[in-house]
Design an enzyme around this catalytic site. Structure first.
Site, mmCIF file in Angstrom:
data_model
loop_
_atom_site.group_PDB
_atom_site.id
_atom_site.type_symbol
_atom_site.label_atom_id
_atom_site.label_comp_id
_atom_site.label_asym_id
_atom_site.label_seq_id
_atom_site.Cartn_x
_atom_site.Cartn_y
_atom_site.Cartn_z
ATOM 1 C CG ASN A 9 45.727 39.127 35.967
ATOM 2 O OD1 ASN A 9 45.490 40.163 36.559
ATOM 3 N ND2 ASN A 9 44.787 38.440 35.337
ATOM 4 C CE1 TYR A 100 29.079 37.150 30.663
ATOM 5 C CE2 TYR A 100 29.324 39.221 31.866
ATOM 6 C CZ TYR A 100 29.625 37.877 31.709
ATOM 7 O OH TYR A 100 30.466 37.265 32.606
ATOM 8 C CG ASP A 109 40.838 38.475 29.119
ATOM 9 O OD1 ASP A 109 39.805 39.104 29.471
ATOM 10 O OD2 ASP A 109 41.323 37.549 29.794
ATOM 11 C CB THR A 185 55.213 14.945 47.258
ATOM 12 O OG1 THR A 185 55.181 14.050 48.369
ATOM 13 C CG2 THR A 185 54.302 16.129 47.533
#
Length: 256
Positions: A9, A100, A109, A185
């Site tokens: 992605n 599955y 992937d 922070t």
């Protein structure tokens, strides 16, 4: 030689193999608007600049989780490298038993990573944690059964979500903090993300070993862009950055 491609992605990884040895590894940003010419020129240029002759490539394999890229990539391989790529998808030979509910739902992937892992460590129960845009964990039994896995937001997604959904929290660099807590922070966000993800992965691996593999030995492999950040965390038995590309190479071998 074999060229393998892993379209993620965020980025696309390329691996050039001479036999079982990866002799060149390079990347480009994944862009759904890239034309076949842009991709083809990029591949040929990188190969040439690293001293490799593109005409020596005789097979190409691709693992993609970004379907809009696939057509341009396929055309680029055909036009500029002279070969149509084999895409990892339902129907190809994998050497795995896919336990599955719907094998067509398994990401390319994940299949490629499992194939690479089983090739490297046959006869072992495996947990493969891929730390990319998403963090995934997949389970493969010592008998080569792909049992399933989990998917959760990756480090970059988590940082982007904090920055975009809060008024005062900044986007920070993904880095391992010096301490388990922060005194600024930025450090607090880095510590929370780093150790929070580490804790989640350790708990998942504990539950996998207890409830899935029933106490048997399990070999845990890390891969993906962020896995190297956890290389010395005692989570992984081995970190293999190019595992998916190795799996694509294996797919080409058994489907030729």
């Amino acid at each position: 030689m074999i060229l393998t491609i892993d379209v993620g992605n965020t980025s696309t990884a390329f691996g050039l193999f001479d036999g079982e040895q990866m002799v060149l590894h390079f990347r480009r940003t994944t862009d759904v608007h890239s034309s076949s010419d842009e991709i083809g020129v990029f591949m040929r240029s990188v190969l040439r600049e690293n001293g490799f002759d593109h005409t020596k490539i005789d097979r190409i394999g691709c693992c993609s989780v970004v379907p809009p890229v696939d057509f341009s990539l396929s055309r680029a391989c055909s036009k500029y490298l002279g070969h149509e790529p084999l895409f990892i998808q339902a129907g190809i030979k994998t050497g795995l038993k896919l336990r599955y509910s719907n094998p067509k739902e398994i990401g390319a992937d994940l299949i490629a990573a499992a194939m690479g892992a089983v090739t490297r460590y046959p006869g072992k129960n495996l947990v493969i944690i891929d730390m990319g845009t998403a963090t995934t964990a997949e389970l493969v039994s010592k008998d080569g059964e792909f049992l399933g896995g989990v998917i959760m937001p990756g480090l970059k997604i988590s940082i982007d979500a904090l920055a975009s959904r809060t008024a005062k929290l900044p986007s920070v660099e993904i880095a391992r903090p010096e301490h388990v807590y922060g005194t600024t922070t930025t450090e607090a966000i880095q510590a929370g993300l780093y150790y929070g993800n580490l804790g989640a992965m350790k708990e998942l691996c504990y539950l996998f070993k207890k409830n899935v593999f029933h106490g048997e030995d399990v070999f845990i492999i890390g891969t993906g862009g962020f896995s190297s950040s956890y290389a010395d965390s005692s989570l992984f038995d081995e970190v293999i950055p190019g595992l998916v590309l190795s799996g694509v190479r294996r797919a080409i071998e058994i489907n030729s």
